[in-house]
Design a protein around this motif. Structure first.
Motif, PDB file in Angstrom:
ATOM      1  N   VAL A 170       7.842  -3.484 -14.967  1.00  0.00           N
ATOM      2  CA  VAL A 170       8.057  -2.869 -13.662  1.00  0.00           C
ATOM      3  C   VAL A 170       8.956  -3.767 -12.822  1.00  0.00           C
ATOM      4  O   VAL A 170       8.771  -4.980 -12.776  1.00  0.00           O
ATOM      5  CB  VAL A 170       6.705  -2.688 -12.931  1.00  0.00           C
TER       6      VAL A 170
ATOM      7  N   LEU B  84       9.946  -4.548  -8.995  1.00  0.00           N
ATOM      8  CA  LEU B  84       9.536  -4.302  -7.615  1.00  0.00           C
ATOM      9  C   LEU B  84      10.708  -4.712  -6.734  1.00  0.00           C
ATOM     10  O   LEU B  84      11.089  -5.886  -6.717  1.00  0.00           O
ATOM     11  CB  LEU B  84       8.286  -5.136  -7.311  1.00  0.00           C
TER      12      LEU B  84
ATOM     13  N   LYS C 194       7.067  -7.188  -0.341  1.00  0.00           N
ATOM     14  CA  LYS C 194       6.939  -7.335  -1.797  1.00  0.00           C
ATOM     15  C   LYS C 194       6.012  -8.503  -2.146  1.00  0.00           C
ATOM     16  O   LYS C 194       5.082  -8.362  -2.936  1.00  0.00           O
ATOM     17  CB  LYS C 194       8.318  -7.576  -2.445  1.00  0.00           C
TER      18      LYS C 194
ATOM     19  N   ILE D  50       5.634  -7.580 -14.331  1.00  0.00           N
ATOM     20  CA  ILE D  50       6.097  -7.099 -13.026  1.00  0.00           C
ATOM     21  C   ILE D  50       7.116  -8.104 -12.502  1.00  0.00           C
ATOM     22  O   ILE D  50       6.822  -9.299 -12.419  1.00  0.00           O
ATOM     23  CB  ILE D  50       4.931  -6.977 -12.019  1.00  0.00           C
TER      24      ILE D  50
ATOM     25  N   VAL E 238       9.746  -9.149  -9.427  1.00  0.00           N
ATOM     26  CA  VAL E 238      10.269  -8.934  -8.079  1.00  0.00           C
ATOM     27  C   VAL E 238      11.726  -9.370  -8.134  1.00  0.00           C
ATOM     28  O   VAL E 238      12.011 -10.499  -8.521  1.00  0.00           O
ATOM     29  CB  VAL E 238       9.510  -9.789  -7.053  1.00  0.00           C
TER      30      VAL E 238
ATOM     31  N   THR F 117      10.765   1.470 -11.663  1.00  0.00           N
ATOM     32  CA  THR F 117      11.134   0.736 -10.456  1.00  0.00           C
ATOM     33  C   THR F 117      10.272   1.215  -9.301  1.00  0.00           C
ATOM     34  O   THR F 117      10.138   2.424  -9.093  1.00  0.00           O
ATOM     35  CB  THR F 117      12.610   0.977 -10.105  1.00  0.00           C
ATOM     36  N   ILE F 118       9.694   0.272  -8.601  1.00  0.00           N
ATOM     37  CA  ILE F 118       8.950   0.623  -7.395  1.00  0.00           C
ATOM     38  C   ILE F 118       9.721   0.067  -6.219  1.00  0.00           C
ATOM     39  O   ILE F 118       9.965  -1.137  -6.137  1.00  0.00           O
ATOM     40  CB  ILE F 118       7.528   0.044  -7.437  1.00  0.00           C
TER      41      ILE F 118
ATOM     42  N   LEU G  22       9.875  -0.697  -2.394  1.00  0.00           N
ATOM     43  CA  LEU G  22       8.966  -0.877  -1.279  1.00  0.00           C
ATOM     44  C   LEU G  22       9.768  -0.936   0.009  1.00  0.00           C
ATOM     45  O   LEU G  22      10.852  -1.529   0.044  1.00  0.00           O
ATOM     46  CB  LEU G  22       8.217  -2.198  -1.494  1.00  0.00           C
TER      47      LEU G  22
ATOM     48  N   ILE H  79       5.693   3.010  -0.282  1.00  0.00           N
ATOM     49  CA  ILE H  79       6.475   3.193  -1.496  1.00  0.00           C
ATOM     50  C   ILE H  79       7.563   4.206  -1.203  1.00  0.00           C
ATOM     51  O   ILE H  79       7.296   5.382  -0.954  1.00  0.00           O
ATOM     52  CB  ILE H  79       5.588   3.653  -2.672  1.00  0.00           C
TER      53      ILE H  79
ATOM     54  N   ASP I  29       9.280   5.632  -6.588  1.00  0.00           N
ATOM     55  CA  ASP I  29       8.581   5.111  -7.753  1.00  0.00           C
ATOM     56  C   ASP I  29       9.076   5.959  -8.913  1.00  0.00           C
ATOM     57  O   ASP I  29       8.598   7.060  -9.140  1.00  0.00           O
ATOM     58  CB  ASP I  29       7.068   5.253  -7.538  1.00  0.00           C
TER      59      ASP I  29
END
Lengths: 278, 577, 187
Positions: free
Chosen positions: B333, B335, B343, B492, B494, B508-509, B511, B516, B519
């Motif tokens: 993932v 972030l 984040k 995950i 960042v 991909t999330i 923020l 959110i 997503d």
């Protein structure tokens, strides 16, 4: 380190005269009053100093929740010291004032008027400056301090070191928290029950990364400052240098007079002590 | 006479005192007044050393043997020290936090002038002028910790430009910036250069990002030698960058892969004005058609579930309100989001560094809301961006073993597991080295090893590739991918790096202020212009290229290209590890 | 080839080390005192950090860091106690002399040097907290001897522990990062 360190003067303090005082004035007042108050044992004089300090506190209009914690801590600290002074030598007041009028009790722990009076003086010495410092803590823009120090004669390199320390306090807090948590994730036990040896060991484990990252920071910041010519001239000017206002002169003159009176009292009292028992 | 270069190196070599080979060898180069020059090269190529020679940090801080002749602004360098040079060359260092020495923006801008003991009115007048020019006027009273990365960099620029130096030297100006801030920063630099008639020297390894503005000349260093000194167009037309472990702009690699003859393309370095002929468009379309579609991983069991989490820092507004998120086992993932958007706070809530005001956290099926940092660390490995903040031992073995020792594992098992982890991370040959002898990338790997030795199911990394050149970057990512594939470790990351996200993330999330914003797959995120704008992301150059080629599905093209490229890089770095 | 424009006083590096040092030591003193188990007696990690900084940067940095960090800490509690502030500065000054024989940046750290360092720190702690600070309290603040010597001796003991354990470990860790003259090989 949960306490937030804020560098901004609160909204309710913005227009107070104590906020308008320049950094230089504040440093001079603080230094001279705390030194004369340290030396003098003239009760009336200490009371006058306390009243003077309260004027600053009044002007700052601090909220109770801002100062509550500190005042409790100071009260506890002062009480502990006074009790220790008494327990170790209950007759000390009599020694100082050269007489002994027993109030209550007998033997070693007999409480004399002299001891009580001596303790009152000690109390005043511990607390007289507190209102002034509290007022300054909440109304001073830290940027003014280094410029003020430099103006009253500290070498500019020392003044700038103090400026840098204020600059780095928030960064160090952030780094410290990160490091401490990262070490906890590694398995470092932070429980309050740990013994002394374990506590020392685990603090070392947090301090070592702090040492390494600080040494890096020192190296890079040194380079950055050299690249902008810090330390190449005998003198330095300050963006934050402020013009003294009327209120500065007023406070400085009053402080000067108070100091003169304090010194004069050494002759009047024939020493540092005011002795009502004579 | 009027065409005398402002900086000239003639047969310059430099060897640091404590090293046994010269870092720079027989360098010849000339920089003309008003040029924008981009110096690049892989780690260890000597590009920072070159910068340090120009601004005088050598020999002020590092001694060594300098041969050949360096002339700056018509004067031999041997007659100029760091202080003299600082009036000619303004340097912006990589780390804007270290460069920021004042308590407030205004004081930091004034710093050099204060050191010159300039009178009060000059200080205020110059600070006001430069603050206005760099759009900092409303920030003058702010403290460094209140500023974004882009703002800090503008302060750094103002702080050196107050001297009106003719030369501006920037060391990795794009480190620590999100994509949008990086683009703004480059544009500002371009504008300043024209406005102030500056000679600009940029030292960096992010080639695509720097080439967002017109660069007059690129100087490529490798192993201490100049391997190219030409216009960006010329350099991009060759295979020189990839050969030296540097990443060329992805759209250029894509053109080359598709069999486009880039030698015939004008303005290759400027994607905006680049024109594709019909034949070349067809080549790109054809190439895309030949590529396999990316195989998507199917989602599996939830491994981290946040349920209605609420959190705010004391005396600040709530950041997360009823925040829910599920991450599945085996996912990679990314972030993303702009600086300061929560984040790190979110990660800290997962690792237990912060305690939420409400809501629950499940790890797998277990409610882990009440677990301590240490308990969570058995299942979640967290690697900070700065390895110096994590390392508490001086030897590699001890550092990796620490987590096991603190958990009371016997020394035989510890040894076995440490060796096993060192082998996976490629650190085994260095196991008896002191950590201080390692490079930044290797240190980072030590911190990853220290997390992996606990056999976590989840690995969280803050900017895993920050500060690493292409070779180290691919090694690091290939390694993480291997963990993800072979051990089903959930990863995950960042990151601000869109290419990294596109190449390695399944999901991909995005923020934004505790919400959110998106997503989805990286491709979907990068095709949503509203999200890109709001979260300070940036489109890939591949998408722009695909649009120019008239491809119906630009992001599909980008996806295909990146997966093809990744297979290629993985093969290469598999040999390196 | 050193720059000709040196000015008197501290070097730039010393200024920065002092600034960063004050920040760290102040925070350690203010927020992280370690309880010893004896009521009202804590171990001050700030002293260990002062000793470390002194051993790397010398007496001037040691003294300035100790002075200002102690002053800031006192001010943050609302009450500066000058005799102890000055005693702390003198401690920082003394311990800074360890820089002369430790030479951490250029020579390896030996057991003998660590012993010398600890000898110096014990002497410096005894002089500053066991003698100077209590004498100051007696002469300047006119406090009874028994009380101030009790406080002085307590501080002497806790600071000897702080510097002796934590300070020594910090110095050893730092020394390991400084000197690696021997060639490293992969194996």
């Amino acid at each position: 380190m949960n306490q937030q360190i804020s560098y901004d003067v609160g909204k309710s303090q913005e227009n107070r005269w104590v906020t308008r005082l320049t950094g230089m004035t504040k440093i001079l007042v603080l230094l001279s009053l705390s030194i004369i108050g340290m030396v003098s044992y003239d009760t009336w004089y200490l009371i006058v100093l306390t009243v003077f300090a309260v004027l600053f506190y009044q002007s700052a209009h601090l909220k109770w929740h801002q100062v509550r914690g500190l005042l409790y801590a100071i009260a506890a600290f002062t009480a502990l010291n006074l009790i220790l002074v008494y327990l170790f030598n209950p007759a000390y007041g009599s020694q100082v004032y050269g007489s002994s009028h027993i109030l209550i009790g007998r033997g070693f722990f007999a409480l004399t008027w002299e001891e009580l009076f001596y303790l009152l003086n000690m109390l005043l010495k511990y607390v007289f400056i507190v209102p002034l410092i509290l007022a300054f803590l909440f109304t001073t823009n830290p940027s003014e301090l280094a410029a003020g120090m430099s103006r009253i004669g500290f070498p500019y390199k020392i003044s700038y070191a103090v400026e840098l320390s204020l600059r780095y306090i928030p960064d160090v807090i952030r780094d410290f928290k990160q490091i401490s948590l990262a070490q906890q994730a590694r398995g470092l036990e932070m429980s309050k029950k740990a013994g002394l040896w374990n506590r020392l060991k685990r603090s070392t484990q947090i301090l070592i990364p702090l040492v390494f990252s600080s040494m890096d920071k020192i190296e890079i910041t040194t380079r950055a400052m050299k690249l902008r010519r810090f330390g190449t001239k005998q003198r330095r000017t300050w963006y934050m240098t402020q013009k003294l206002g009327k209120i500065d002169y007023l406070v400085l003159v009053s402080t000067g007079l108070l100091i003169a009176v304090g010194i004069g009292l050494f002759w009047v009292d024939g020493g540092r002590f005011y002795n009502p028992f004579k | 006479m009027n065409k005398q270069p402002i900086i000239q190196f003639s047969d310059v070599s430099f060897q640091y005192q404590n090293q046994d080979a010269a870092t720079l060898q027989h360098i010849n180069l000339a920089i003309q007044k008003g040029e924008k020059v981009f110096i690049t090269g892989p780690s260890g190529s000597g590009k920072s050393t070159l910068g340090n020679l120009i601004n005088g940090v050598i020999p002020e801080e590092f001694s060594g043997r300098l041969t050949g002749r360096v002339t700056i602004s018509g004067q031999p360098k041997s007659k100029l020290d760091l202080t003299d040079l600082s009036f000619v060359v303004g340097t912006v260092l990589q780390d804007p936090d270290a460069q920021f020495v004042g308590l407030t923006v205004a004081e930091d801008i004034a710093f050099a002038l204060e050191n010159d003991a300039k009178p009060d009115d000059v200080l205020h007048q110059k600070v006001a002028k430069w603050a206005q020019r760099l759009n900092l006027t409303t920030l003058l009273k702010k403290h460094p910790q209140d500023l974004s990365g882009g703002q800090k960099q503008r302060v750094s620029l103002a702080g050196v430009l107050v001297d009106d130096e003719p030369i501006l030297l920037l060391d990795e100006p794009l480190a620590n910036l999100d994509p949008a801030a990086g683009r703004d920063s480059m544009k500002l630099l371009n504008w300043l250069a024209a406005q102030q008639d500056l000679t600009v020297i940029i030292i960096d390894h992010r080639i695509e990002e720097v080439l967002q503005i017109p660069i007059d000349r690129m100087i490529v260093l490798a192993d201490g030698r100049v391997v190219a000194d030409e216009t960006p167009d010329h350099i991009l037309k060759q295979d020189l960058l990839l050969k030296h472990g540097l990443r060329e702009p992805l759209y250029v690699t894509a053109l080359k892969n598709a069999g486009v003859n880039v030698k015939q393309i004008n303005h290759l370095s400027n994607l905006e004005t680049l024109k594709l002929s019909q034949i070349n468009r067809d080549r790109l379309v054809q190439w895309a058609a030949q590529q396999d579609n990316l195989v998507k991983k199917s989602s599996r069991l939830p491994i981290i579930s946040l349920k209605k989490l609420t959190f705010g820092y004391p005396s600040e507004p709530t950041i997360f309100k009823d925040f829910s998120l599920t991450i599945n086992q085996g996912e990679m993932v990314a972030l993303v989001g702009k600086n300061g958007t929560g984040k790190t706070t979110l990660i800290n809530l997962i690792t237990g560094f912060l305690t939420p005001a409400g809501g629950r956290l499940y790890l797998g099926k277990n409610d882990a809301s009440g677990d301590s940092v240490k308990q969570r660390a058995d299942r979640i490995g967290y690697v900070l961006q700065d390895p110096n903040q994590m390392i508490s031992k001086t030897m590699i073995y001890d550092e990796v073993a620490l987590g096991l020792e603190l958990r009371g594992i016997d020394s035989e098992t510890t040894k076995k597991r440490v060796f096993e982890t060192l082998k996976i991370t490629g650190l085994y040959p260095y196991r008896n080295w002191p950590i201080s002898a390692l490079s930044f990338g290797q240190k980072k790997r030590v911190t990853i090893a220290a997390a992996l030795v606990l056999r976590p199911e989840i690995l969280i990394l803050d900017e895993p590739t920050a500060g690493q050149d292409l070779a180290h970057y691919s090694q690091m990512m290939a390694f993480l991918e291997k963990l993800n594939r072979q051990r089903d470790t959930t990863v995950i990351m960042v990151t601000h790096d869109m290419n990294l996200m596109m190449a390695y993330a399944d999901r991909t999330i995005v923020l934004d202020q505790g919400q959110i914003l998106a997503d989805a797959s990286p491709a979907e995120v990068l095709t949503n212009s509203a999200v890109i704008e709001k979260a300070h992301l940036s489109q890939l150059s591949l998408q722009v290229l695909a649009k120019k080629a008239g491809l119906a599905d630009p992001i599909g093209f980008a996806e295909k290209f990146i997966s093809a490229e990744r297979r290629h890089l993985d093969d290469e770095s598999a040999n390196l590890v | 080839m050193k720059s000709g424009k040196r000015t008197k006083g501290l070097s730039v590096e010393a200024v920065v080390a002092t600034g960063v040092g004050i920040a760290i030591v102040f925070l350690l003193k203010r927020f992280l005192p370690i309880p010893t188990g004896v009521p009202n007696t804590t171990i001050d990690l700030g002293e260990a950090f002062i000793a470390f900084l002194g051993s790397v940067f010398g007496p001037a940095v040691g003294a300035l860091v100790a002075f200002f960090a102690h002053l800031f800490n006192d001010l943050s509690w609302g009450d500066p106690w000058w005799t102890w502030i000055v005693a702390d500065a003198i401690f920082g000054f003394f311990i800074g002399f360890s820089q002369r024989f430790l030479k951490l940046k250029t020579t390896p750290l030996t057991k003998k040097k660590l012993f010398q360092f600890n000898l110096l720190q014990v002497i410096a702690n005894v002089i500053c907290w066991g003698i100077i600070a209590p004498l100051g309290d007696i002469l300047v603040y006119s406090q009874p001897a028994g009380k101030v010597f009790l406080q002085g001796i307590t501080a002497t003991v806790t600071d000897i522990l702080s510097v002796g354990i934590v300070g020594t470990l910090l110095i050893s860790a730092y020394a390991k990062t400084q000197t690696q003259k021997k060639r490293l090989t992969k194996d």
